[in-house]
Every structure is written in structure tokens, then in C-alpha cells.
Enzyme design. Sequence first.
Site, PDB file in Angstrom:
ATOM      1  N   LYS A   1     -17.874   0.630   4.923  1.00 46.25           N
ATOM      2  CA  LYS A   1     -18.351  -0.331   3.923  1.00 46.25           C
ATOM      3  C   LYS A   1     -19.822  -0.097   3.578  1.00 46.25           C
ATOM      4  O   LYS A   1     -20.216  -0.181   2.401  1.00 46.25           O
ATOM      5  CB  LYS A   1     -18.142  -1.756   4.433  1.00 46.25           C
ATOM      6  CG  LYS A   1     -18.504  -2.819   3.411  1.00 46.25           C
ATOM      7  CD  LYS A   1     -18.316  -4.224   3.960  1.00 46.25           C
ATOM      8  CE  LYS A   1     -18.685  -5.275   2.899  1.00 46.25           C
ATOM      9  NZ  LYS A   1     -18.640  -6.647   3.422  1.00 46.25           N
TER      10      LYS A   1
ATOM     11  N   PHE B   1     -12.674  -5.920  13.717  1.00 45.68           N
ATOM     12  CA  PHE B   1     -11.573  -6.489  12.935  1.00 45.68           C
ATOM     13  C   PHE B   1     -11.101  -5.483  11.882  1.00 45.68           C
ATOM     14  O   PHE B   1     -11.887  -4.926  11.138  1.00 45.68           O
ATOM     15  CB  PHE B   1     -12.030  -7.789  12.281  1.00 45.68           C
ATOM     16  CG  PHE B   1     -10.991  -8.409  11.388  1.00 45.68           C
ATOM     17  CD1 PHE B   1      -9.825  -8.943  11.926  1.00 45.68           C
ATOM     18  CD2 PHE B   1     -11.168  -8.445  10.013  1.00 45.68           C
ATOM     19  CE1 PHE B   1      -8.859  -9.513  11.113  1.00 45.68           C
ATOM     20  CE2 PHE B   1     -10.206  -9.023   9.189  1.00 45.68           C
ATOM     21  CZ  PHE B   1      -9.044  -9.546   9.733  1.00 45.68           C
ATOM     22  N   GLN B   2      -9.813  -5.263  11.842  1.00 42.79           N
ATOM     23  CA  GLN B   2      -9.161  -4.334  10.909  1.00 42.79           C
ATOM     24  C   GLN B   2      -9.733  -2.915  11.015  1.00 42.79           C
ATOM     25  O   GLN B   2      -9.865  -2.213  10.010  1.00 42.79           O
ATOM     26  CB  GLN B   2      -9.255  -4.844   9.472  1.00 42.79           C
ATOM     27  CG  GLN B   2      -8.351  -6.063   9.218  1.00 42.79           C
ATOM     28  CD  GLN B   2      -8.162  -6.402   7.752  1.00 42.79           C
ATOM     29  OE1 GLN B   2      -9.010  -6.095   6.919  1.00 42.79           O
ATOM     30  NE2 GLN B   2      -7.044  -7.038   7.419  1.00 42.79           N
TER      31      GLN B   2
ATOM     32  N   GLU C   1       0.809  -1.225   0.000  1.00 40.50           N
ATOM     33  CA  GLU C   1       0.000   0.000   0.000  1.00 40.50           C
ATOM     34  C   GLU C   1       0.840   1.272   0.000  1.00 40.50           C
ATOM     35  O   GLU C   1       0.446   2.285  -0.596  1.00 40.50           O
ATOM     36  CB  GLU C   1      -0.942   0.009   1.212  1.00 40.50           C
ATOM     37  CG  GLU C   1      -2.030  -1.041   1.180  1.00 40.50           C
ATOM     38  CD  GLU C   1      -1.651  -2.323   1.882  1.00 40.50           C
ATOM     39  OE1 GLU C   1      -2.542  -3.158   2.128  1.00 40.50           O
ATOM     40  OE2 GLU C   1      -0.439  -2.500   2.189  1.00 40.50           O
TER      41      GLU C   1
ATOM     42  N   MET D   1      23.894   8.003   3.397  1.00 36.86           N
ATOM     43  CA  MET D   1      23.866   9.302   4.059  1.00 36.86           C
ATOM     44  C   MET D   1      24.108   9.153   5.561  1.00 36.86           C
ATOM     45  O   MET D   1      24.843   9.951   6.161  1.00 36.86           O
ATOM     46  CB  MET D   1      22.526  10.002   3.806  1.00 36.86           C
ATOM     47  CG  MET D   1      22.462  11.412   4.371  1.00 36.86           C
ATOM     48  SD  MET D   1      23.780  12.490   3.728  1.00 36.86           S
ATOM     49  CE  MET D   1      23.183  12.779   2.060  1.00 36.86           C
TER      50      MET D   1
END
Length: 558
Positions: A159, A109-110, A47, A468
Site C-alpha cells: 500500500k 490483517f489480510q 476475483e 466428465m
Amino acid sequence: MNGSEALLKKLKENGTDTVFGYPGGVLLPLYDSIYDSDIRHILVRHEQAAAHAADGYARVSGKPGVCIATSGPGATNLITGIATANIDSSPIIALTGQVTTGIIGTDAFQEVDTVSLTMPITKENFQPRKSSILPQVVDEAYHIASTGRPGAVVIDLPKDVLEGEVTEHDMRKEFKVPGYKPTTKGNKKQIVHAVKTIQNAEKPIILAGGGVILANASNELAKFAKITNIPVATTLMGKGAISEDDELSLGLLGMHGLESTNHAVTDCDCLITIGCRFSDRTTGKVSEFAPNATKIQVDVDPAEIGKNVKIDIPIVGDAKIVLRDMISEIEDGNHDAWTNDVVAKRQAYVPKMTFNTTPLKPQDTIKEIMDSITPTTIVTTDVGQNQMWMAHYYKTRKPRTFISSGGLGTMGFGLPAAIGAQVAKPEENVLAVVGDGGFQMVSQELATIKDYDLPIVTVILDNRYLGMVYQWQVLYYNNRISQTKLSPRPDFVQLAKSYGIEGTKVEKPGELRETIQNALKSREPTVIDVVIDSDELLPMVPPGEKITKIVGEYKTED
């Protein structure tokens, strides 16, 4: 129609034809609608890459880029990319899935509180709780992301909102943004004051930032500089605002800037800054930054005026519009001797770019890159030494062709940003210049490149270190090298080939130019592993020091 169909229709109405995303459970209604949509969906392999790709798309095209991720870990994986875009004023719209409205706040959930997580790193965010308002929210998001100072906007999508009904009446409702009216036209009195100050100055300098590019004001900047005969320095984000082949171009200012440019800005008596936010990497020690200069700041975001540096003449407005107004008022100044001196010192700095040694010097590598591409080639960089070698030595000739993460300094940006750039400009050549550290963070996106047959050429400046951080350990921590050596590592050539992509290794002077040219000519994705000298360090200004205090010595032609 349902909310998902309405969302996609609104994306198209606002000019979006491509999105970058990764599906998940609560987004099944949206992805079911995408199945029947003519909007192109680019399936990334992580993602974070979706956000960076949308960002690269936006920076190259000037249009908002759109990324999609599901709820919970999908949304949190977008956060680094959202922050990267927002701090660099890149207009992206992040669509995140969310659990149904009835269970928000129950640790379902999630479920994460995406609105609270992204509030500090976005220009605005939304969580529509009714399907009927979704069309207005989308229109509002595009308007906010792309006007004034551009930025990132999040729409968190429950949703059930994606599944609910949206009527044609809902689609036609006009959006309203109370209190949001970005100023575009600068104050006339302030512009006249600024013009008089510039004309009376003996040692003026223009400092162009990313705001010039965002406002599509490069032509106006070049015209203003030519009329006034004032040299132009640039920030990292302003690279490309003026062609670095232009006689008045001084190149990069700041921590990793050119010595002659840092001295010119320090010695000037009038500093005209346009679309620049005065970051610490640009100014160094603020109390000694252009200490004798009258400072003029033009910026579309009033919050940036005087935030980091005290400003004498503030002008809030769009860079393009303000520059046009200043051009209509300006007359020739009396500072030719100063300009001639500054330009002569800049031209006297001829960096040594050819060493003919093995392992290759980064300077050799960048020279061969420049010799193998055209001014319209789009170059993305990662973050670290690879970025600063390119910023310092690579000459950018056109706006929106040098794409880099400035404010956040995000490793892993370069490759997915190149994906977005190539999608935005399919007819152009795109070159991703990355370090071996940043590349390993996102190398899975080679699958995306292969999947969509994107002819991106990836050049890995391979120094076997987190360059760096390693450089700082050498310079400032008594050579105590702690956790910056990258070993073991994959064989990058074989890694590329495992994805069905051409891979090749370059170790000798003169090989890279032909390798890049052949890769670009083939229009096939290619990974080039360039082995460079890990001990070559770029001179730099220590953090918090004045910008004329440079540690290290620039290597120049004899």
C-alpha cells in the site's frame, strides 16, 4: 505523481485500456486513482472471474490482460485463474494488493505471501518495495508476459508503494532483464536438417499446438501445409490454428480426438510438431506415441523441447519465424499417396449429428450451434463434457475464436472468459458454451454481464451431472456413481431473469438454432438452458493407453 497514478500511466503506455478487478482495503489508493483515470475498469463479482476475464481478453486480442485483487483472500482468489493462464501460455498481468512494507511478514490483517504462493504458477513475479522502481517493474512485467513463451506475471503492490512519490525521471528509466533473451529465430542448420527429413519422408504429419496461434502463425502454417501437401492435426490449444474446413485439416488429436487422426499420427514416419508441448492428453502412452516417426519439435520455449517426448530434431524459435524459414527452404515432397489416404479416411468419418430425440443429444446441440453462428463468432467453453463435445464436433475456422482451458482444466472458466473476449472484441458475437456444473461456480458473473451490457449468449449444456467425472465413473468404476449428480439446482431461466437477463429453455430438436440467432440479433445478454441426454458419452482413450485404443463407439451417418 504517486505510485498509483504512475502505475495507471504505465498500464496505458503499454497498451492497456481495460482492467478487470475487485477492490479492497490496501488497494484504496489505486482505486482512488482509477476514479480519475480513463482506463476502463470492469467490476467482476469474484476475483477468480477477474483473472479468467483477463485471460479471455488476452487469448482473443493477443495483448496482455490485466486483473486486480486486494491482499490476502483477494490475491488467493486469483490463483486458479493465474495458473490457468500460465499453463496455457496466456499473457496476463495480475496486480495484487499487499500490506505496507513495514509490516510484511508479521501476519498482518489480510496478509499472505503472494510472491511465494504464485512463484510456481507464473512466468515471473515482483514485489516492488520502493515507489520509484514501480514504473520499471511494470514495463518489465509487460515485456516478460508478452515475449518468448507468453505467460502470467504478478506484481504484488504494498500500500505504501502505491502512495509514495514517483518522479518523471523515475517514469523514464529503462528496464533491464538480465539473462532474459528469448530465442525467436531458429538455428539454420537445424531448419535445413528438418526440411531434408520432411522431403524424404513418405508419411509425414504436422501437429499444430497453441504456439501457432500465440505466434500469429496460422497463415504460415496453412502455406507450409499446402506447399508440402502434409495433413495437419491439432491439439486442443491448437484448435483454430488451421481452418477445420481445410482439406488438409485432420482435427483433434489425443484422448478425446478423432479416431482417424489418432491412427494417422500413430502410423506416420515424420511428425512435425509446432508450438506443442506434448501433454499427456495429446500423447497417451508416450512409448507408443508415433513410435516409428522422426520427431521434429519447433518451440519458442527451450524447456519444452524433449521434456515429455524424445525429439530427433529440435528447433528453438518463434513458430512464425521458423515456419517462414522452412517455407523458403522446402520443396515438394513425395508423399501424395499417403496424404490422399489420410485425408480420405478423415473425410470418411462423418459423425452423426442429427438424432431428433428428446432429451437432446449433445451432437444435435452442437450442430445447431454451428448452424447459427459465423466463422468469426468467438466461442468459449467451460471444462468437462461440454468442452470435449465442442472440441470434437465443433469446427473452428479462424484462430483466437475457440477459447478453452487446456492444461489446468478449470471449471468455471467459460463464462468469465467470455466477458474478457467480449470486452476485447465488442463488435463480435461471443458464445459461452458451458456445463451446468461449471456455470454454477461462476453464475454470479451474470451481474457483471448485465452491469456492462455485454451481449454474451450463454448456452448451458444441461445434463444434471458433473458430466466428465460421471463418464469416467460409468466407464472405469463399474458404474458406481459417487457425488456427481447435481441436485437440487436452480432454475437457470429464472436465475438469469433475476439478474435482468433474458433466459429461455430449449428441450426439442430445432429450437436452439433459432433461439441463438434471435439472441445474437438482439445484441442482448441471454442465457439458454439446453436440456441434453445425460447418458450420452463421448468415446475416449483411457488414461495412459496408446491413442488408438479408444473405448466406446463413434456414431456415424449410415
